[in-house]
Write an enzyme that holds these catalytic residues in place. Structure first.
Site, mmCIF file in Angstrom:
data_model
loop_
_atom_site.group_PDB
_atom_site.id
_atom_site.type_symbol
_atom_site.label_atom_id
_atom_site.label_comp_id
_atom_site.label_asym_id
_atom_site.label_seq_id
_atom_site.Cartn_x
_atom_site.Cartn_y
_atom_site.Cartn_z
ATOM 1 N N GLN A 1 27.079 46.600 39.022
ATOM 2 C CA GLN A 1 27.297 48.107 39.249
ATOM 3 C C GLN A 1 26.612 48.689 37.820
ATOM 4 O OE1 GLN A 1 31.533 48.623 39.129
ATOM 5 N NE2 GLN A 1 31.578 48.264 41.386
ATOM 6 N N SER B 1 28.858 47.101 49.611
ATOM 7 C CA SER B 1 27.867 47.462 48.476
ATOM 8 C C SER B 1 26.682 48.124 48.973
ATOM 9 C CB SER B 1 27.516 46.215 47.847
ATOM 10 O OG SER B 1 28.458 45.556 47.067
ATOM 11 N N SER C 1 26.969 42.576 35.695
ATOM 12 C CA SER C 1 27.470 43.523 36.313
ATOM 13 C C SER C 1 26.433 44.168 37.309
ATOM 14 C CB SER C 1 28.442 44.532 35.791
ATOM 15 O OG SER C 1 28.376 45.476 36.647
ATOM 16 N N ARG D 1 42.243 43.644 47.945
ATOM 17 C CA ARG D 1 41.774 42.260 48.205
ATOM 18 C C ARG D 1 42.976 41.561 47.896
ATOM 19 N NH1 ARG D 1 36.911 42.926 49.630
ATOM 20 N NH2 ARG D 1 35.190 43.834 48.368
ATOM 21 N N LYS E 1 39.102 44.456 37.744
ATOM 22 C CA LYS E 1 38.758 44.655 38.813
ATOM 23 C C LYS E 1 39.811 45.966 39.504
ATOM 24 C CE LYS E 1 34.969 42.485 39.518
ATOM 25 N NZ LYS E 1 33.653 43.338 39.335
ATOM 26 N N ARG F 1 42.996 40.744 38.538
ATOM 27 C CA ARG F 1 43.293 39.709 39.716
ATOM 28 C C ARG F 1 43.897 38.480 39.121
ATOM 29 N NH1 ARG F 1 38.151 41.828 43.393
ATOM 30 N NH2 ARG F 1 39.531 43.878 44.244
ATOM 31 N N ASP G 1 34.321 38.800 43.922
ATOM 32 C CA ASP G 1 35.325 39.728 44.849
ATOM 33 C C ASP G 1 36.152 38.731 45.313
ATOM 34 O OD1 ASP G 1 34.560 41.841 43.647
ATOM 35 O OD2 ASP G 1 33.263 42.678 45.368
#
Ligand code: S3P
Length: 441
Positions: free
Chosen positions: A175, A28, A173, A401, A352, A356, A325
């Site tokens: 982002q 990030s 978020s 991941r 993601k 996930r 994450d």
């Protein structure tokens, strides 16, 4: 950026893991360091940049929009910025590869410049929702044409001058928050983001470091982050701390493989990123925080992790934003714990690099773990420290991941876990396998 050919990988019980490792620079922070340097007037230097494919996609995009981005032989990156407002029309589509962070933050930058950019990506990125950034950026005046479902490929026609907005985040978020703040950099007036649930605050910290007028206030609705445009950014010397998300793989590996002791140096301990440490400690993990200090405006420490028997917990849903994450690797820890771990309130995991929840359920189930799937999480019945059965074929679904989490699961499996493709690991952790080999000789 061309997609790498699939790289299969098999692993079974190995260890103990012993030694001192340094994880690569935080992903990030690396993206932001390149973007903000490219918008400053003059030359910035960046040390410790993550040289993974995602961050290299950001570097290529900033070059395509006029910045000079170079790497010295000693690994320092030098960026000559164009100044806020100075981004140039890219000649070709911006190829974002697997990187959601590059895409969403750069959409914000383009939105308030008088340029048009097309964003493309790989199959994983092209299935992820962009409506969450399209909505506020359209309110600011950008004209965005997306593929069905608000997905890539999409085209952003920026608006200059854009219109400042006050935007309450409908999803937790960083982002989306950052996309709006970055659009606000070149928007006259004050752009506000109201954040009901705190998310990683690297944009806020670093924008202030670059000299932007940015304030953060608490209100009954949440944190109010205000940025004044049109900003002028001063070049900086940035030192990127180690990525806590990458460190998470070694924290869990050392916790579940008997006899292990691993020290992970230089890990970013920003409180918006430390949910995994909190959750693992609740499970009984032996994690000592050594030598706390500050690097590049971020708290940093070395983490010494020793093997310890883990017990199941109910993962507090309010930890979700600070470990979003890290759920895949937490699920691996839960698979080795004693009892039934329940992790809910993590609906965002569905959107993601892969879904996930579904991907980890399938992978751990194949390795012999009993799980229950919820819309917003998983319940996992652990083995109480006994090795997992293994003998499994699992799919990483273009998700770095998932690949790394299942490698760690393999370290605690009786028979091999075979992963169809570990090539995506290069997006965030190019040296992952070298570090594994060094730790588990
Ligand atoms: C990131 C924010 C998170 C995280 C991603 C990096 C960032 O995404 O999952 O890996 O750098 O801002 P969301 O904002 O979608 O939660």
């Amino acid at each position: 950026m061309s997609a790498s050919p699939p790289r299969p990988y098999s692993i079974s019980a190995r260890g103990p893991l012993r030694g001192i490792v340094r994880v690569p620079g935080d992903k990030s922070i690396s993206h932001r360091a390149l973007m903000f340097s490219a918008l400053a007037v003059g030359e910035s230097r960046i040390e410790g940049l993550l040289e993974g494919e995602d961050v290299l996609a950001t570097a290529a995009a900033m070059r395509a929009m006029g910045a000079t981005v170079e790497r010295d032989a000693d690994g320092t990156w030098r960026v000559h910025g164009v100044g806020v407002g100075g981004l140039l029309q890219p000649a070709q589509a911006l190829e974002m590869g697997n990187s959601g962070t590059s895409t969403r933050l750069l959409m914000g930058l383009v939105a308030s410049h008088g340029i048009t950019a097309t964003f493309t990506g790989d199959a994983s990125l092209s299935s992820r929702p962009m409506g969450r950034v399209i909505e506020p950026l359209s309110q600011m005046g950008a004209d965005i044409t997306a593929s069905p479902g608000g997905r890539l490929p999409l085209m952003v026609r920026g608006m200059n001058p854009a219109v400042p907005i006050a935007y309450t985040l409908p999803v937790a978020s960083a982002q989306v928050k950052s996309a709006v703040l970055l659009a606000g950099l070149n928007t006259p007036g004050i752009t506000r983001v109201i954040e009901p649930v705190p998310t990683r605050d690297h944009s806020e910290r670093m924008l202030r470091g670059f000299g932007a007028e940015l304030t953060v206030e608490d209100s009954p609705e949440g944190k109010v982050i205000s940025i004044t445009g049109e900003a002028e950014l001063q070049p900086q010397h940035i030192v990127v701390p180690g990525d806590p998300s990458s460190a998470g793989f070694w924290m869990v590996a050392a916790s579940i493989v008997p006899g292990s002791e691993v020290t992970i140096e230089n890990v970013c301990m920003n409180p918006t990123r430390t949910g995994l440490v909190t959750a693992l400690r609740m499970m009984g993990a032996d994690i000592a925080q050594l030598n706390p200090r500050e690097v590049g405006g971020e708290p940093v420490a070395d983490l010494r992790v020793r093997h310890a028997p883990l017990r199941a917990i109910e993962v507090p849903p309010d930890l979700a934003p600070s470990m979003i994450d890290e759920y895949p690797i937490l699920f691996v820890a839960a698979a080795l714990a004693e009892g039934r771990t329940v992790a809910r309130g993590a609906h965002e995991l569905r959107v993601k690099e892969s879904d996930r929840i579904a991907t980890m359920k399938a992978a751990l189930e194949a390795a012999g773990v009993a799980l229950e799937e919820f819309e917003d999480g998983l319940a996992i019945t652990g083995s109480a420290g006994r090795p997992l059965a293994g003998n499994a074929q699992v799919a990483s679904k273009l998700d770095h991941r998932i690949a790394m989490s299942m490698v760690v699961a393999g370290l605690a499996s009786a028979a091999a876990i075979s992963i169809d493709d570990v090539a995506p690991v290069s997006t965030s952790y190019p040296d992952f396998f070298q570090t594994l080999d060094a730790l588990a000789e």
